[in-house]
Write a protein that holds these residues in place. Structure first.
Motif, PDB file in Angstrom:
ATOM      1  N   ASP A  88       5.533   9.528  12.052  1.00  0.00           N
ATOM      2  CA  ASP A  88       4.987   9.842  13.380  1.00  0.00           C
ATOM      3  C   ASP A  88       5.274   8.738  14.390  1.00  0.00           C
ATOM      4  O   ASP A  88       5.382   9.005  15.592  1.00  0.00           O
ATOM      5  CB  ASP A  88       3.474  10.075  13.304  1.00  0.00           C
ATOM      6  N   ALA A  89       5.404   7.510  13.917  1.00  0.00           N
ATOM      7  CA  ALA A  89       5.664   6.366  14.801  1.00  0.00           C
ATOM      8  C   ALA A  89       7.154   6.168  15.072  1.00  0.00           C
ATOM      9  O   ALA A  89       7.533   5.224  15.764  1.00  0.00           O
ATOM     10  CB  ALA A  89       5.073   5.096  14.194  1.00  0.00           C
ATOM     11  N   GLY A  90       7.997   7.026  14.520  1.00  0.00           N
ATOM     12  CA  GLY A  90       9.434   6.930  14.783  1.00  0.00           C
ATOM     13  C   GLY A  90      10.211   6.084  13.804  1.00  0.00           C
ATOM     14  O   GLY A  90      11.402   5.825  14.008  1.00  0.00           O
ATOM     15  N   VAL A  91       9.572   5.631  12.732  1.00  0.00           N
ATOM     16  CA  VAL A  91      10.302   4.903  11.691  1.00  0.00           C
ATOM     17  C   VAL A  91      11.187   5.919  10.974  1.00  0.00           C
ATOM     18  O   VAL A  91      10.743   7.010  10.619  1.00  0.00           O
ATOM     19  CB  VAL A  91       9.328   4.229  10.689  1.00  0.00           C
ATOM     20  N   ARG A  92      12.438   5.571  10.771  1.00  0.00           N
ATOM     21  CA  ARG A  92      13.381   6.502  10.141  1.00  0.00           C
ATOM     22  C   ARG A  92      13.633   6.185   8.674  1.00  0.00           C
ATOM     23  O   ARG A  92      14.140   7.025   7.948  1.00  0.00           O
ATOM     24  CB  ARG A  92      14.685   6.535  10.916  1.00  0.00           C
ATOM     25  N   GLN A  93      13.272   4.968   8.251  1.00  0.00           N
ATOM     26  CA  GLN A  93      13.481   4.612   6.846  1.00  0.00           C
ATOM     27  C   GLN A  93      12.472   3.560   6.415  1.00  0.00           C
ATOM     28  O   GLN A  93      12.215   2.608   7.147  1.00  0.00           O
ATOM     29  CB  GLN A  93      14.896   4.067   6.632  1.00  0.00           C
ATOM     30  N   LEU A  94      11.906   3.732   5.232  1.00  0.00           N
ATOM     31  CA  LEU A  94      11.089   2.705   4.586  1.00  0.00           C
ATOM     32  C   LEU A  94      11.920   2.112   3.465  1.00  0.00           C
ATOM     33  O   LEU A  94      12.593   2.850   2.730  1.00  0.00           O
ATOM     34  CB  LEU A  94       9.802   3.304   4.016  1.00  0.00           C
TER      35      LEU A  94
ATOM     36  N   MET B   3      -4.875  15.377  11.014  1.00  0.00           N
ATOM     37  CA  MET B   3      -4.957  14.150  11.782  1.00  0.00           C
ATOM     38  C   MET B   3      -4.935  14.457  13.274  1.00  0.00           C
ATOM     39  O   MET B   3      -4.290  15.397  13.710  1.00  0.00           O
ATOM     40  CB  MET B   3      -3.780  13.239  11.443  1.00  0.00           C
ATOM     41  N   ALA B   4      -5.565  13.615  14.013  1.00  0.00           N
ATOM     42  CA  ALA B   4      -5.633  13.770  15.462  1.00  0.00           C
ATOM     43  C   ALA B   4      -4.348  13.273  16.105  1.00  0.00           C
ATOM     44  O   ALA B   4      -3.435  12.813  15.446  1.00  0.00           O
ATOM     45  CB  ALA B   4      -6.843  13.002  15.997  1.00  0.00           C
ATOM     46  N   ALA B   5      -4.303  13.299  17.401  1.00  0.00           N
ATOM     47  CA  ALA B   5      -3.128  12.839  18.139  1.00  0.00           C
ATOM     48  C   ALA B   5      -2.874  11.363  17.890  1.00  0.00           C
ATOM     49  O   ALA B   5      -3.771  10.611  17.557  1.00  0.00           O
ATOM     50  CB  ALA B   5      -3.344  13.081  19.633  1.00  0.00           C
ATOM     51  N   THR B   6      -1.649  10.969  18.086  1.00  0.00           N
ATOM     52  CA  THR B   6      -1.239   9.587  17.887  1.00  0.00           C
ATOM     53  C   THR B   6      -1.849   8.692  18.959  1.00  0.00           C
ATOM     54  O   THR B   6      -1.976   9.090  20.114  1.00  0.00           O
ATOM     55  CB  THR B   6       0.304   9.492  17.929  1.00  0.00           C
ATOM     56  N   ALA B   7      -2.189   7.462  18.593  1.00  0.00           N
ATOM     57  CA  ALA B   7      -2.769   6.491  19.525  1.00  0.00           C
ATOM     58  C   ALA B   7      -1.693   5.934  20.446  1.00  0.00           C
ATOM     59  O   ALA B   7      -0.503   6.039  20.183  1.00  0.00           O
ATOM     60  CB  ALA B   7      -3.416   5.350  18.741  1.00  0.00           C
ATOM     61  N   GLU B   8      -2.133   5.327  21.536  1.00  0.00           N
ATOM     62  CA  GLU B   8      -1.216   4.623  22.429  1.00  0.00           C
ATOM     63  C   GLU B   8      -0.561   3.477  21.670  1.00  0.00           C
ATOM     64  O   GLU B   8      -1.199   2.856  20.823  1.00  0.00           O
ATOM     65  CB  GLU B   8      -1.984   4.065  23.635  1.00  0.00           C
TER      66      GLU B   8
ATOM     67  N   LEU C  12      -2.516   6.439  -0.524  1.00  0.00           N
ATOM     68  CA  LEU C  12      -2.255   5.488   0.559  1.00  0.00           C
ATOM     69  C   LEU C  12      -0.806   5.563   1.024  1.00  0.00           C
ATOM     70  O   LEU C  12      -0.526   5.536   2.225  1.00  0.00           O
ATOM     71  CB  LEU C  12      -2.592   4.061   0.120  1.00  0.00           C
ATOM     72  N   MET C  13       0.126   5.652   0.074  1.00  0.00           N
ATOM     73  CA  MET C  13       1.541   5.730   0.446  1.00  0.00           C
ATOM     74  C   MET C  13       1.838   7.012   1.215  1.00  0.00           C
ATOM     75  O   MET C  13       2.604   6.996   2.182  1.00  0.00           O
ATOM     76  CB  MET C  13       2.430   5.629  -0.792  1.00  0.00           C
ATOM     77  N   ARG C  14       1.250   8.123   0.830  1.00  0.00           N
ATOM     78  CA  ARG C  14       1.495   9.380   1.555  1.00  0.00           C
ATOM     79  C   ARG C  14       0.978   9.277   3.000  1.00  0.00           C
ATOM     80  O   ARG C  14       1.632   9.748   3.934  1.00  0.00           O
ATOM     81  CB  ARG C  14       0.877  10.563   0.824  1.00  0.00           C
ATOM     82  N   VAL C  15      -0.170   8.650   3.193  1.00  0.00           N
ATOM     83  CA  VAL C  15      -0.700   8.464   4.547  1.00  0.00           C
ATOM     84  C   VAL C  15       0.209   7.512   5.326  1.00  0.00           C
ATOM     85  O   VAL C  15       0.524   7.763   6.499  1.00  0.00           O
ATOM     86  CB  VAL C  15      -2.158   7.955   4.508  1.00  0.00           C
ATOM     87  N   LEU C  16       0.665   6.436   4.688  1.00  0.00           N
ATOM     88  CA  LEU C  16       1.558   5.477   5.352  1.00  0.00           C
ATOM     89  C   LEU C  16       2.874   6.139   5.739  1.00  0.00           C
ATOM     90  O   LEU C  16       3.375   5.932   6.846  1.00  0.00           O
ATOM     91  CB  LEU C  16       1.815   4.266   4.452  1.00  0.00           C
ATOM     92  N   ILE C  17       3.449   6.910   4.832  1.00  0.00           N
ATOM     93  CA  ILE C  17       4.722   7.587   5.118  1.00  0.00           C
ATOM     94  C   ILE C  17       4.573   8.512   6.323  1.00  0.00           C
ATOM     95  O   ILE C  17       5.407   8.510   7.231  1.00  0.00           O
ATOM     96  CB  ILE C  17       5.216   8.345   3.864  1.00  0.00           C
ATOM     97  N   ALA C  18       3.505   9.298   6.356  1.00  0.00           N
ATOM     98  CA  ALA C  18       3.280  10.208   7.485  1.00  0.00           C
ATOM     99  C   ALA C  18       3.099   9.426   8.790  1.00  0.00           C
ATOM    100  O   ALA C  18       3.664   9.800   9.827  1.00  0.00           O
ATOM    101  CB  ALA C  18       2.062  11.089   7.213  1.00  0.00           C
ATOM    102  N   ALA C  19       2.345   8.339   8.738  1.00  0.00           N
ATOM    103  CA  ALA C  19       2.119   7.529   9.940  1.00  0.00           C
ATOM    104  C   ALA C  19       3.416   6.881  10.412  1.00  0.00           C
ATOM    105  O   ALA C  19       3.689   6.827  11.614  1.00  0.00           O
ATOM    106  CB  ALA C  19       1.055   6.463   9.673  1.00  0.00           C
TER     107      ALA C  19
END
Length: 188
Positions: free
Chosen positions: A139-145, A1-6, A129-136
């Protein structure tokens, strides 16, 4: 994956082409406002059972809810859809999403949801889809789903366990199980 968006910008770096086990091409991408008609058709096409497992009730999302599901504040939430081409048109196969809490104290915890159209279940799409969501989310700073599911939604419970979620029957409501994943732990 590329760099994170603004923060708040459309996260184009999350667009990914993938294939089902049978070779069918799938595009995974963040949902956007232009997807309202396609998402409405997707939700309308869910079986009663699939809709019930997603919403924990027989109700159907109203137009304002569907609008809200496609008009995303990417700074605090994310919805990823899987699409494929059917008869020359893009068709939605599934969606996963997370939404962070509204306060600084709850912003590191996000509720999540996943629903796959009946025709596309049991193809590995929910797990991808869940694996992509978890990684995103990580990366966005979410600590728990975290979320709940019906105790008899065995496919969701099995998926959650494969992904490393803790699954616990709700003591206050035996009809649901609580699903929690700490994102500061390494991915399974």
């Amino acid at each position: 994956m590329a760099a994170t968006a603004e923060p708040g910008a459309y996260p184009a770096h999350l667009v990914e082409d993938w294939r089902l086990r049978d070779g069918r091409a799938v595009r995974i991408r963040p949902i956007h406002a232009d997807d309202l008609a396609m998402h409405t058709a997707f939700v309308a096409g869910l079986s009663d059972r699939t809709g019930y497992h997603r919403l924990l009730s027989p109700r159907k999302p109203q137009p304002d809810e569907l609008w809200r599901m496609t008009h995303i504040d990417y700074a605090r939430e994310l919805a990823l859809i899987a699409t494929t081409e059917v008869d020359g048109a893009e068709q939605q196969m599934g969606v996963v999403r997370y939404v962070r809490g509204d306060t600084p104290e709850t912003a590191e915890v996000a509720e999540f949801a996943v629903v796959i159209a009946d025709a596309w279940q049991r193809h590995g799409l929910a797990e991808k889809l869940m694996r992509v969501l978890i990684a995103a989310a990580r990366d966005a700073g979410v600590r728990q789903l975290a979320d709940i599911t019906l105790y008899d939604n065995l496919a969701m419970i099995a998926l959650a366990r494969r992904l490393g979620f803790k699954v616990q029957r709700d003591a206050g409501n035996p009809n649901v199980s609580r699903l929690r994943l700490a994102l500061d732990a390494p991915a399974p």
